[in-house]
Design a protein around this motif. Structure first.
Motif, short mmCIF file in Angstrom:
data_model
loop_
_atom_site.label_atom_id
_atom_site.label_comp_id
_atom_site.label_asym_id
_atom_site.label_seq_id
_atom_site.Cartn_x
_atom_site.Cartn_y
_atom_site.Cartn_z
N GLY A 45 -31.53 14.13 21.80
CA GLY A 45 -30.62 13.04 22.15
C GLY A 45 -31.05 11.66 21.69
N ILE A 46 -31.55 11.54 20.47
CA ILE A 46 -31.91 10.22 19.94
C ILE A 46 -30.64 9.58 19.37
N PRO A 47 -30.29 8.35 19.79
CA PRO A 47 -29.08 7.68 19.28
C PRO A 47 -29.17 7.43 17.77
N VAL A 48 -28.02 7.51 17.10
CA VAL A 48 -27.95 7.27 15.66
C VAL A 48 -27.46 5.84 15.41
N GLU A 49 -28.21 5.09 14.63
CA GLU A 49 -27.79 3.75 14.21
C GLU A 49 -27.15 3.85 12.83
N ILE A 50 -25.87 3.45 12.73
CA ILE A 50 -25.15 3.53 11.47
C ILE A 50 -25.06 2.14 10.86
N LEU A 51 -25.54 2.02 9.63
CA LEU A 51 -25.52 0.73 8.94
C LEU A 51 -24.42 0.75 7.88
N TYR A 52 -23.45 -0.16 8.05
CA TYR A 52 -22.34 -0.25 7.09
C TYR A 52 -21.67 -1.60 7.26
N ASP A 53 -20.68 -1.90 6.42
CA ASP A 53 -19.96 -3.16 6.47
C ASP A 53 -18.91 -3.09 7.57
N GLU A 54 -19.26 -3.56 8.74
CA GLU A 54 -18.37 -3.46 9.89
C GLU A 54 -17.16 -4.38 9.80
N GLU A 55 -17.21 -5.36 8.91
CA GLU A 55 -16.10 -6.30 8.77
C GLU A 55 -14.92 -5.69 8.01
N SER A 56 -15.20 -4.76 7.11
CA SER A 56 -14.12 -4.24 6.26
C SER A 56 -14.04 -2.73 6.21
N GLN A 57 -15.03 -2.03 6.79
CA GLN A 57 -15.04 -0.57 6.71
C GLN A 57 -15.04 0.06 8.10
N TYR A 58 -14.60 1.32 8.10
CA TYR A 58 -14.71 2.11 9.34
C TYR A 58 -15.28 3.47 8.97
N ALA A 62 -19.82 10.70 11.88
CA ALA A 62 -21.25 10.65 12.21
C ALA A 62 -21.45 10.94 13.70
N PRO A 63 -22.45 11.76 14.03
CA PRO A 63 -22.72 12.03 15.45
C PRO A 63 -23.32 10.82 16.14
N GLU A 64 -23.09 10.71 17.43
CA GLU A 64 -23.67 9.60 18.19
C GLU A 64 -25.15 9.83 18.46
N GLN A 65 -25.55 11.11 18.60
CA GLN A 65 -26.94 11.45 18.89
C GLN A 65 -27.36 12.66 18.07
N VAL A 66 -28.66 12.77 17.81
CA VAL A 66 -29.22 13.93 17.11
C VAL A 66 -30.54 14.31 17.78
N ASN A 67 -31.03 15.50 17.44
CA ASN A 67 -32.36 15.92 17.87
C ASN A 67 -33.34 15.71 16.72
#
Length: 313
Positions: A45-58, A62-67
């Protein structure tokens, strides 16, 4: 050697040194700090941090958590399993719009520990960010309302929310609902905090961002009632030499409260006016003959204006 004094002293010194090292876990420290001793553990249950252009992309998919499977030095692996002092990153900053299979990376590991993310990759869809405003609906089932009450109104604050997502998901939006977690019986006005969710026509929950994520839901109920007419009957006889004149009630109708089934069988209620032995006009309280199943009446008691006349003959 044991027969000599110095031999006995040497053995005693060794025993004392062994006991000291054991008591202070020195052997354990030496064992666990040995770079050649490997350990494997799973941190769930480690949270996933997603890095992307939040201003123009969606980004969706991607899973919220992984092992995370850890390998390496025993003491460090044990420490990471306890502290969870690591992070899982999905870096999409160099990706254009489209679908990709991306590997996760694990950050915060010491040199003598390696890691493997389970699953190793995520299938993500990067779309152009679309933002729209929707009205929120909060459905309160009549079955939750107590049998002696009816649902009067449901008010939501704020009434609208902003939904953000990829165009494909946004085009599927059919319902924006405030979901109430508390399913208890409603017998009085109440205010709930409700989470907002977005669904398609088949009530599949959609992968979108919502702002705000929660709304205030005010539920107002009223008691189930019915207005019925009132009739009266006179009991007893006035005193000898007197005559009963008029009898007037202060209400012609009253409101009765109860279940729908009980109320459907009531069209009239009765009161008994006792004039036994009366010699003068008066106003007195009279009780209502409440049918079985009625919770209460409004008013609870009626007044009868009784006129008594003296015989002249």
């Amino acid at each position: 050697m044991l027969e000599s004094k110095w031999g006995l002293r040497f053995v005693a010194l060794l025993l004392a040194l062994f006991m000291f090292l054991s008591a202070n876990n020195v052997f354990d420290e030496l064992l666990y700090n040995n770079e050649n001793v490997a350990e494997t553990e799973v941190v769930e249950g480690i949270p996933v941090e997603i890095l992307y252009d939040e201003e123009s992309q969606y980004v969706s998919g991607a899973p919220e958590q992984v092992n995370v499977q850890l390998y390496g030095n025993t003491s460090n692996v044990k420490r990471l399993q306890t502290t969870r002092d690591l992070s899982v990153v999905l870096d999409l900053r160099n990706r254009n719009l489209g679908e990709y299979e991306e590997h996760f990376t694990v950050e915060g590991l010491p040199d003598n520990v390696t890691a493997e993310v389970v699953p190793e990759t995520a299938n993500v869809n990067i779309q152009e960010l679309v933002t729209r405003t929707f009205e929120v609906q909060a459905e309160v089932s009549e079955s939750r309302v107590g049998p002696n009450h009816t649902l009067e109104s449901v008010q939501i604050e704020p009434e609208t929310v902003t939904v953000m997502g990829g165009e494909s998901e946004m085009n599927r939006i059919q319902y924006v609902r405030a979901t109430l977690d508390d399913n208890s019986r409603i017998t009085q006005d109440r205010v709930d905090e409700a989470e907002v969710s977005v669904f398609d026509t088949q009530f599949n929950k959609l992968d979108v961002r919502i702002d705000p994520t929660n709304v205030r839901v005010e539920i107002n109920v009223e008691e189930r009632s019915k207005e019925v007419s009132v009739s009266y009957e006179v009991n007893g006889e006035v005193a000898e030499g007197y005559t009963l004149g008029d009898v007037a009630l202060n209400y012609d109708t009253i409101e009765v409260f109860g279940t729908e089934e009980v109320l459907s069988g009531i069209d009239e209620v009765n009161v008994a006016v006792d004039v036994s032995g009366m010699e003068s006009s008066t106003i007195r309280d009279v009780s209502i003959d409440v049918p079985e199943g009625v919770d209460r009446t409004e008013p609870a008691v009626l007044q009868a204006d009784i006129e008594i006349e003296q015989d002249n003959g």
